[in-house]
Design a protein around this motif. Structure first.
Motif, short mmCIF file in Angstrom:
data_model
loop_
_atom_site.label_atom_id
_atom_site.label_comp_id
_atom_site.label_asym_id
_atom_site.label_seq_id
_atom_site.Cartn_x
_atom_site.Cartn_y
_atom_site.Cartn_z
N TYR A 82 0.72 -1.16 -0.09
CA TYR A 82 -0.11 0.07 -0.05
C TYR A 82 0.92 1.22 -0.15
N SER A 83 2.19 1.31 0.20
CA SER A 83 3.15 2.28 0.52
C SER A 83 4.23 2.12 -0.47
N VAL A 84 4.53 3.31 -1.19
CA VAL A 84 5.66 3.40 -2.09
C VAL A 84 6.99 3.30 -1.09
N ALA A 85 7.13 3.64 -0.01
CA ALA A 85 8.23 3.68 0.66
C ALA A 85 8.58 2.07 1.18
N SER A 86 7.40 1.51 1.25
CA SER A 86 7.47 -0.17 1.67
C SER A 86 8.31 -0.84 0.65
N ALA A 87 7.80 -0.54 -0.63
CA ALA A 87 8.34 -1.06 -1.64
C ALA A 87 9.79 -0.94 -2.09
N ILE A 88 10.15 0.17 -1.81
CA ILE A 88 11.53 0.44 -1.95
C ILE A 88 12.35 -0.15 -0.84
N ILE A 89 12.01 -0.33 0.29
CA ILE A 89 12.67 -0.92 1.43
C ILE A 89 12.69 -2.51 1.12
N ALA A 90 11.70 -3.06 0.47
CA ALA A 90 11.37 -4.41 0.37
C ALA A 90 12.52 -4.80 -0.78
N ALA A 91 12.47 -3.82 -1.88
CA ALA A 91 13.45 -4.11 -2.81
C ALA A 91 14.98 -4.14 -2.55
N ASP A 92 15.29 -3.29 -1.73
CA ASP A 92 16.69 -3.24 -1.36
C ASP A 92 16.92 -4.41 -0.37
N THR A 93 16.04 -4.88 0.47
CA THR A 93 16.26 -6.10 1.21
C THR A 93 16.40 -7.25 0.42
N ILE A 127 13.95 -6.40 -11.28
CA ILE A 127 13.38 -6.19 -12.55
C ILE A 127 12.78 -4.61 -12.50
N GLU A 128 12.00 -4.33 -11.62
CA GLU A 128 11.17 -2.98 -11.26
C GLU A 128 10.80 -2.87 -9.96
N VAL A 129 10.86 -1.53 -9.65
CA VAL A 129 10.52 -0.71 -8.37
C VAL A 129 9.21 -0.02 -8.95
N ARG A 130 8.20 -0.43 -8.95
CA ARG A 130 7.02 0.51 -9.36
C ARG A 130 6.45 1.15 -8.26
N THR A 131 6.55 2.63 -8.48
CA THR A 131 6.32 3.53 -7.41
C THR A 131 5.04 4.41 -7.62
N GLY A 132 3.78 3.94 -7.32
CA GLY A 132 2.66 4.84 -7.02
C GLY A 132 1.88 5.17 -8.42
N LYS A 182 9.35 -9.51 3.02
CA LYS A 182 7.99 -9.77 3.76
C LYS A 182 8.36 -9.32 5.46
N ALA A 183 9.28 -9.74 6.05
CA ALA A 183 9.60 -9.90 7.30
C ALA A 183 10.05 -8.33 7.66
N VAL A 184 10.69 -7.56 6.69
CA VAL A 184 11.10 -6.19 7.17
C VAL A 184 10.02 -5.13 6.80
N SER A 185 8.95 -5.48 5.93
CA SER A 185 8.04 -4.45 5.33
C SER A 185 6.81 -4.38 6.14
N GLU A 186 6.46 -3.13 5.97
CA GLU A 186 4.89 -2.86 6.46
C GLU A 186 4.12 -2.60 5.25
N LEU A 187 2.72 -2.58 5.57
CA LEU A 187 1.86 -2.23 4.58
C LEU A 187 1.82 -3.23 3.50
N MET A 188 2.12 -4.30 3.44
CA MET A 188 2.17 -5.33 2.26
C MET A 188 0.80 -5.69 2.16
#
Length: 179
Positions: A103-114, A124-129, A155-161
């Motif tokens: 639900y959150s762009v910030a969560s997607a960026i954190i998840a991709a880096d992790t 492949i891609e981090v789609r942001t909003g 999944k373990a480090v992310s919020e709003l999945m």
């Protein structure tokens, strides 16, 4: 200092564009994305060395003022993160595909880096909003074990999945659609 990424999300498009200008003038950083996102917000993502990104983020926070919705700073990011955000990833086809939705762009960026730091996967891609209702999602590929490990770590480090999927043997047309 290592490479870092910063994201600032604002509730005003006009203030968002102005804030982007302030951030780029504040330090020598790379603009990865500056655009409207659903529903009627504005997002700025910059990258560069940690000191410069921090200086630009501080300037952005100050200029955003009461329109600041969310912010994120990740120091020492995976080398794959900035190309995945800017849509310039060169990813080999084949292997499993992982998809993680937030639900959150910030969560997607954190998840991709992790995910990229956890296992031998290719972002492949981090789609942001944009065009996804303000959500963020990550797509990645690799062998089934690595993709599963990366998705579980994210999944373990992310919020709003919202949801995630690991597709073990995707058809070639799916790879074509994701590239």
């Amino acid at each position: 200092m290592g490479k870092s990424v910063c994201m600032i999300e604002l509730s005003s498009i006009a203030r968002g564009i102005e804030t982007c200008d302030y951030m780029l003038k504040a330090a020598d950083v790379e603009l990865l994305r500056s655009s409207t996102i659903c529903p009627g917000k504005y997002m700025i993502i910059i990258g560069g060395d940690t000191g410069s990104v921090t200086a630009a983020m501080n300037a952005g926070e100050e200029k955003a003022g009461e329109f600041l919705v969310d912010k994120l700073l990740i120091p020492n990011v995976s080398d794959q993160l900035m190309p995945a955000i800017s849509g310039t990833s060169q990813v080999p086809t084949g292997g499993a595909i992982g998809v993680i939705e937030f639900y959150s762009v910030a969560s997607a960026i954190i998840a991709a880096d992790t995910a990229a730091k956890t296992a031998a996967v290719n972002l492949i891609e981090v789609r942001t909003g944009f065009a996804v209702g303000g959500k963020g999602f990550v797509t990645l590929s690799g062998d089934i074990g690595a993709v599963t490990e990366a998705v579980n770590a994210a999944k373990a480090v992310s919020e709003l999945m919202v949801e995630c999927a690991v597709i073990p043997r995707p058809v070639d047309k799916l790879y074509e659609a994701l590239m």
